[in-house]
Design a protein around this motif. Structure first.
Motif, short mmCIF file in Angstrom:
data_model
loop_
_atom_site.label_atom_id
_atom_site.label_comp_id
_atom_site.label_asym_id
_atom_site.label_seq_id
_atom_site.Cartn_x
_atom_site.Cartn_y
_atom_site.Cartn_z
N MET A 1 55.61 62.15 8.54
CA MET A 1 55.54 60.93 9.43
C MET A 1 54.68 61.60 10.68
O MET A 1 55.16 62.70 10.89
CB MET A 1 56.87 60.50 10.03
CG MET A 1 56.54 59.18 10.97
SD MET A 1 58.09 58.54 11.25
CE MET A 1 57.84 57.99 12.97
N THR A 2 53.62 61.16 10.92
CA THR A 2 52.62 61.83 11.79
C THR A 2 52.87 60.85 13.19
O THR A 2 53.41 59.91 13.30
CB THR A 2 51.26 61.42 11.69
OG1 THR A 2 50.98 60.23 11.34
CG2 THR A 2 50.84 62.15 10.21
N ALA A 3 52.82 61.70 14.29
CA ALA A 3 52.90 61.03 15.55
C ALA A 3 51.79 60.25 15.93
O ALA A 3 50.71 60.29 15.54
CB ALA A 3 52.99 62.60 16.70
N PRO A 4 52.17 59.18 16.79
CA PRO A 4 51.06 58.23 17.07
C PRO A 4 50.09 58.95 18.01
O PRO A 4 50.01 60.00 18.68
CB PRO A 4 51.93 57.16 17.93
CG PRO A 4 53.23 58.06 18.43
CD PRO A 4 53.70 59.13 17.38
N THR A 5 49.00 58.56 17.79
CA THR A 5 47.70 59.15 18.77
C THR A 5 47.91 58.58 19.99
O THR A 5 48.04 57.51 20.28
CB THR A 5 46.49 58.54 18.04
OG1 THR A 5 46.40 58.88 16.44
CG2 THR A 5 44.98 59.24 18.91
N PRO A 6 47.78 59.59 20.93
CA PRO A 6 47.99 59.17 22.34
C PRO A 6 46.57 58.59 22.97
O PRO A 6 45.61 58.59 22.52
CB PRO A 6 48.19 60.35 23.24
CG PRO A 6 47.66 61.54 22.18
CD PRO A 6 47.72 60.93 20.78
N ARG A 7 46.74 57.59 23.76
CA ARG A 7 45.72 56.89 24.46
C ARG A 7 44.92 57.65 25.18
O ARG A 7 45.43 58.64 25.99
CB ARG A 7 46.18 55.63 25.23
CG ARG A 7 46.72 54.54 24.54
CD ARG A 7 46.81 53.24 25.34
NE ARG A 7 47.55 53.88 26.80
CZ ARG A 7 47.61 52.87 27.51
NH1 ARG A 7 48.03 51.45 27.30
NH2 ARG A 7 47.69 53.26 28.79
N PRO A 8 43.50 57.75 25.20
CA PRO A 8 42.81 58.66 26.01
C PRO A 8 43.00 58.28 27.38
O PRO A 8 43.19 57.11 27.77
CB PRO A 8 41.48 58.32 25.60
CG PRO A 8 41.43 57.46 24.36
CD PRO A 8 42.99 56.84 24.27
N LEU A 9 42.85 59.33 28.24
CA LEU A 9 43.09 59.30 29.74
C LEU A 9 41.78 58.94 30.26
O LEU A 9 40.76 59.64 29.94
CB LEU A 9 43.70 60.56 30.43
CG LEU A 9 45.33 60.87 30.20
CD1 LEU A 9 45.45 62.13 30.54
CD2 LEU A 9 46.06 59.83 30.56
#
Length: 64
Positions: A1-9
């Protein structure tokens, strides 16, 4: 399972940083320049391992 992609700041740079980006890195994407700088800083501070993965506080204290 891969980590969710964080939203860009969305970041605002200081006037001095903006001047350096414009004058010293004219033909480069500012996002790419700032990413390289952040990666170098994080590695120098011991927050990234040699493979570029984020290290934990426990691993840093153990000298890994």
């Amino acid at each position: 399972m891969t980590a969710p992609t964080p939203r860009p700041l969305r970041l605002a740079v200081s006037p001095r940083s903006a001047d350096i980006l414009r004058r010293c890195y004219r033909r480069e994407d500012p996002v790419a320049v700032l990413e390289r700088a952040l990666l170098m800083l994080a590695q120098a501070d011991g927050h990234l391992d040699t493979a570029g993965h984020i290290t934990t506080e426990r691993a840093r204290k153990a000298g890994r």
